[in-house]
Design an enzyme around this catalytic site. Sequence first.
Site, PDB file in Angstrom:
ATOM      1  N   ASP A 291       0.994  -1.182   0.012  1.00 61.58           N
ATOM      2  CA  ASP A 291      -0.060   0.123   0.238  1.00 61.58           C
ATOM      3  C   ASP A 291       0.932   1.213   0.207  1.00 61.58           C
ATOM      4  O   ASP A 291       2.221   0.936  -0.252  1.00 61.58           O
ATOM      5  CB  ASP A 291      -0.991   0.005   1.315  1.00 61.58           C
TER       6      ASP A 291
ATOM      7  N   HIS B 157      -3.136   3.235  -4.264  1.00 61.74           N
ATOM      8  CA  HIS B 157      -2.185   2.722  -3.106  1.00 61.74           C
ATOM      9  C   HIS B 157      -0.831   2.113  -3.407  1.00 61.74           C
ATOM     10  O   HIS B 157      -0.305   1.229  -2.906  1.00 61.74           O
ATOM     11  CB  HIS B 157      -3.017   1.569  -2.690  1.00 61.74           C
TER      12      HIS B 157
ATOM     13  N   GLU C  22     -10.344   2.940  -5.176  1.00 65.34           N
ATOM     14  CA  GLU C  22      -9.626   4.283  -4.699  1.00 65.34           C
ATOM     15  C   GLU C  22      -8.516   4.882  -5.431  1.00 65.34           C
ATOM     16  O   GLU C  22      -7.968   5.506  -4.826  1.00 65.34           O
ATOM     17  CB  GLU C  22      -9.375   4.113  -3.230  1.00 65.34           C
TER      18      GLU C  22
END
Length: 557
Positions: A194, A257, A321
């Site tokens: 991440d 990420h 995201e």
Amino acid sequence: MPFHPQRFIFALLFSVSATIVSAQALIPVPAHINPSKGEYRFRPIEKIIITDTSLQNEATELKKIIQKRTGSNTHILYEKEAGKRNISLRLDTSILQPEGYRIAITPQRIAISAATPAGVFRALQTLDQLLLGDGGQNLHPQLPAIEIEDAPRYGYRALMLDPARHFIPLPEIKRFIDLMARYKFNILQLHLTDDQGWRIEIRKYPQLTSTGAFRAQNSGNQGPHNGFYTQQELQELINYAARKHIEIIPELDIPGHTVAAILAYPGLGCKNKDSIPIIPRKTTDRTLCAAKEEVYTFYANVLQEVCSLFPSPRIHLGGDEAIIEENWGQCPDCQNLMHSKGFQNVREIMGYFFNRIHETVRKHQKQLLLWCELDNIRMPAEEFLFPYPKDCTLFTWRMGLTPKVIELTGKAGINLIASPGEHCYFDYPQYKGDLPEYNNWGMPLLPLQQAYNWDPGYYLPAGHQKHIIGVAGLLWGEALQDMNRITYMAYPRALALAEAGWSLPENRNWESFKKRLVPQLFDLIREGVSFRVPFEIINSKELTSTPEPSNSEKHKK
């Protein structure tokens, strides 16, 4: 006066001791339970008979359970036929489900049978709970005569750990696996990469860990900010989990990420962000450049090592995201890609990106798992963010979007894992004012009752939920800095999820669950497991009242 959870639970346990016998303290509740007369009494030395040598691991597990719960010693013997006065484990091809099992306890013998060693192992966890009695405080050298037939509702029952945000030492993950196995979870998802950290050794790209796994000076290499797993350590963990019949699925989140990867290898990022420095632990707005061939070469090499290491037939690659408007929408290379492909919307690049990545995944004969994204992060939402391939599996996760995701995946013929935020995000607080106090961005509450009172199939007709293949509880690591905090947030909510993933809907009942929960919590205290005492769900009337009949019992009236 200081609060003592052990005294609190002991008081509860004393109050419901009569109820424990009838409820059997089983979580998740089995499909069919048929009590009988009499009891099996353990002798000081018992024989465990296995009729198949592939059950040696399970026999060793049973040996530990019997010693721990009854004090009896055991000998493991291989015999073609189980005798009339012993404890036996055998494989039975008439049991159709891979994790299905039968337990038959009489005054003369204990017979456990299943279709596979995994099924036998699940049966042993039920036997362990039958021996739990008062929560493990005293030895119990007898078992009531009973017959149990059981099998899971879903074949995919997962918990997710996030060592990317805060590194978790290997022994602590093993401890977590032990807890998972007790409640019949069969998949551990490890979120290994991440923005905050890259935690898996990739031998072709050593800077991923030499740079991406260390974000705090003078902080050691075993967490919470620094550390990574060598491939040898991960192989050790995979083997350990396999003995508990738990599959480990790696997750490498892309195309967003990915700050840790871009920090180690800046050429992976978009050009428009090149001049903006990355600040470890703070920068979160970078995305892999979808137009650069080196990105696809890089991940082909990374996936070669990861897919070779993990025997799981699945790999999770995130897909959530991604801040594509700020990156792909402003990157000159990505804009050129859009024009050359005739794309009208930057979202279409996501389809192009994952089509190329998916080619590599298919070469390794793995199934692609992704977090499902729609055209809006909340309702109203109408369609997928981009066309997902039919041979992937999606996770529903955004709060309020699960009914729409179920509808869209059903129409598209795509399998789905149910992990909605409002029921399965176990990093959320369990009570107003409760933990986590660190990095709490205003998280919504997820009380135990809310974690229990949901149906992964959302009460839809069978034909509309047949593509839902499992459940997953998620423990995102931004606010969880060590294993004690992780188990505090996970338990007892993970027990609610265990029952949602395993048990038949008609057998599930909140009032029954509360009473079956008490000896489990007492045993967790005895084992030294940190968890939150759910004091708000119990009062004196509930402790002494008759449990509400299950749905199946209601229908009989």
